[in-house]
Design an enzyme around this catalytic site. Structure first.
Site, PDB file in Angstrom:
ATOM      1  N   ARG A  50      30.587 -94.129 -11.937  1.00 53.49           N
ATOM      2  CA  ARG A  50      30.186 -95.383 -13.015  1.00 53.49           C
ATOM      3  C   ARG A  50      29.124 -96.058 -12.389  1.00 53.49           C
ATOM      4  O   ARG A  50      29.082 -96.091 -11.020  1.00 53.49           O
ATOM      5  CB  ARG A  50      31.380 -96.205 -12.948  1.00 53.49           C
ATOM      6  CG  ARG A  50      32.298 -95.465 -13.875  1.00 53.49           C
ATOM      7  CD  ARG A  50      31.793 -95.450 -15.306  1.00 53.49           C
ATOM      8  NE  ARG A  50      33.122 -94.924 -16.317  1.00 53.49           N
ATOM      9  CZ  ARG A  50      32.999 -93.691 -16.745  1.00 53.49           C
ATOM     10  NH1 ARG A  50      32.159 -92.887 -16.341  1.00 53.49           N
ATOM     11  NH2 ARG A  50      34.070 -93.431 -17.484  1.00 53.49           N
ATOM     12  N   HIS A 106      23.934 -90.022 -18.321  1.00 51.42           N
ATOM     13  CA  HIS A 106      25.519 -89.731 -18.317  1.00 51.42           C
ATOM     14  C   HIS A 106      25.808 -88.494 -18.931  1.00 51.42           C
ATOM     15  O   HIS A 106      26.411 -88.485 -19.941  1.00 51.42           O
ATOM     16  CB  HIS A 106      25.796 -91.095 -19.042  1.00 51.42           C
ATOM     17  CG  HIS A 106      27.627 -91.471 -18.816  1.00 51.42           C
ATOM     18  ND1 HIS A 106      28.152 -92.581 -18.625  1.00 51.42           N
ATOM     19  CD2 HIS A 106      28.362 -90.280 -18.537  1.00 51.42           C
ATOM     20  CE1 HIS A 106      29.220 -92.437 -18.282  1.00 51.42           C
ATOM     21  NE2 HIS A 106      29.325 -91.081 -18.393  1.00 51.42           N
TER      22      HIS A 106
END
Ligand code: NAP
Ligand code: GLV
Length: 321
Positions: free
Chosen positions: A236, A284
């Protein structure tokens, strides 16, 4: 109201329409015996929804469902769901665990570590500059990789790196026992991390985002790494303090950062990471949830709920992962 009726399932996803429809279809095909509903269905039976399958649901989407007995995330990381104060506190929350996804993560990490080992990111920037220059060739066995987090993802990554000949250290919280990982040295706790960082050539981050791990990769962390180390963040964005990472790269202490996740996504067009010569940006994609296999994972948990069997992959809300 019949508490044993688990037939009504809500699919709540803030996804592009091009993604949402294939997901709906995959879920319906994997679990055809359930009745599937969407938030905007006019006749949504709110009073008898037993399970919700969610992907980035709108805040509050899970409120007002009195029979809800399972929230099943399509993502592995659940920090956003846990931050939604309208998530019913006593309803079990399951996260996505799919071997296909873990394999994808292992591929991404293997690519990044190999490229760092052999200087392929450097050669890519040399190509853009039209520069022909050879660098020393390092062997896999000369590279020590520190994997942060030894859960579903970290374990798959560490296993893959070991098969490719890297020296692997792994770090976990150690709150509960976990199986050993043959060939890797496994450590737990903050003191252990301080001892591991000075020896790490590459750090691969696969921690969940919790209050304990937010901002962990900051100035002190980077300063503790040896000069020339590299960082691969596949977990993250908020694990990393961006200004500290940029400072460590700019002063040449860190060699390179491979970043798949960011504090703000999509990464803003003017963010320095985009054009930084020592940063590789991915949008991502380290391990996308694959509907072809993940829909079956969801179906298995819905059937467990229906049959009164233990639910799989439950999040410990107290730990935050
Ligand atoms: P997981 O199975 O829950 O594993 C988490 C690991 O982190 C465990 O080994 C845990 O230690 C360790 N950990 C947690 N808090 C810690 C702390 N404070 N200090 C040290 N270790 C700690 O999670 P996962 O399935 O591997 O996924 C990890 C994360 O990857 C997700 O949360 C998500 O953010 C990210 N992810 C990213 C992508 C992508 O495409 N970029 C895709 C999937 C997942 P214990 O073993 O002691 O419990
Ligand atoms: C992706 O980042 C996930 O958590 O599944």
């Amino acid at each position: 109201m019949n508490r044993s009726d688990t037939s009504n399932v809500l699919f709540s996803a803030r996804l592009a329409a091009t993604e949402r429809e294939p997901w709906r279809q995959a879920l319906r095909e994997a679990a055809p015996e359930f009745k599937w509903w969407c938030v905007d269905d006019a006749d949504l039976p709110r009073l008898s929804i037993a399970a919700a399958v969610v992907a980035n649901p709108a805040p509050g989407a899970l409120a007002g469902l009195p029979q809800l007995r399972l929230v099943q995330s399509l993502w592995a990381g659940v920090e956003k769901l846990l931050a939604d104060s309208t998530l019913p506190p006593d309803v079990p929350l399951a996260r996505m665990v799919d071997p296909v996804m873990s394999r994808a993560m292992a591929e991404t990490a293997a690519w990044a570590v190999l490229a760092l080992q052999r200087g392929f990111f450097t050669y890519a920037s040399q190509q853009r500059a039209g520069e022909w220059r050879q660098h020393a060739q390092r062997r896999a066995g000369e590279i020590r990789v520190l994997v942060l987090g030894l859960g579903e993802m970290g374990r798959a990554v560490a296993t893959r790196l070991l098969t490719q000949g890297y020296r692997v250290d792994a770090w976990r919280s150690g709150v509960a026992p976990a199986p050993a990982l043959s060939g890797a040295a496994v450590y737990a706790g903050a003191d252990a991390l301080a001892g591991l960082l000075p020896a790490a050539d590459v750090v691969v981050n696969l921690l969940p985002l919790t209050p304990a791990t937010r901002g962990l990769l900051g100035a002190d962390f980077f300063a503790a790494l040896p000069a020339g180390a590299s960082v691969v963040n596949l977990a993250r964005g908020a694990h990393v303090v961006d200004v500290d990472l940029l400072a460590a790269l700019d002063r040449g202490h860190l060699q390179h950062a491979v970043l798949d996740v960011f504090n703000l996504e999509p990464l803003p067009a003017d963010h320095p990471y985009w054009r930084h010569p020592r940063v590789t940006v991915l949008p991502h994609v380290a391990a996308l949830t694959d509907a072809r296999s993940a829909a079956a994972v969801v179906a298995a948990n819905l059937r467990a709920l229906r049959d009164g069997l233990p639910l799989a992959h439950l999040v410990d809300r107290r730990r935050g992962y």
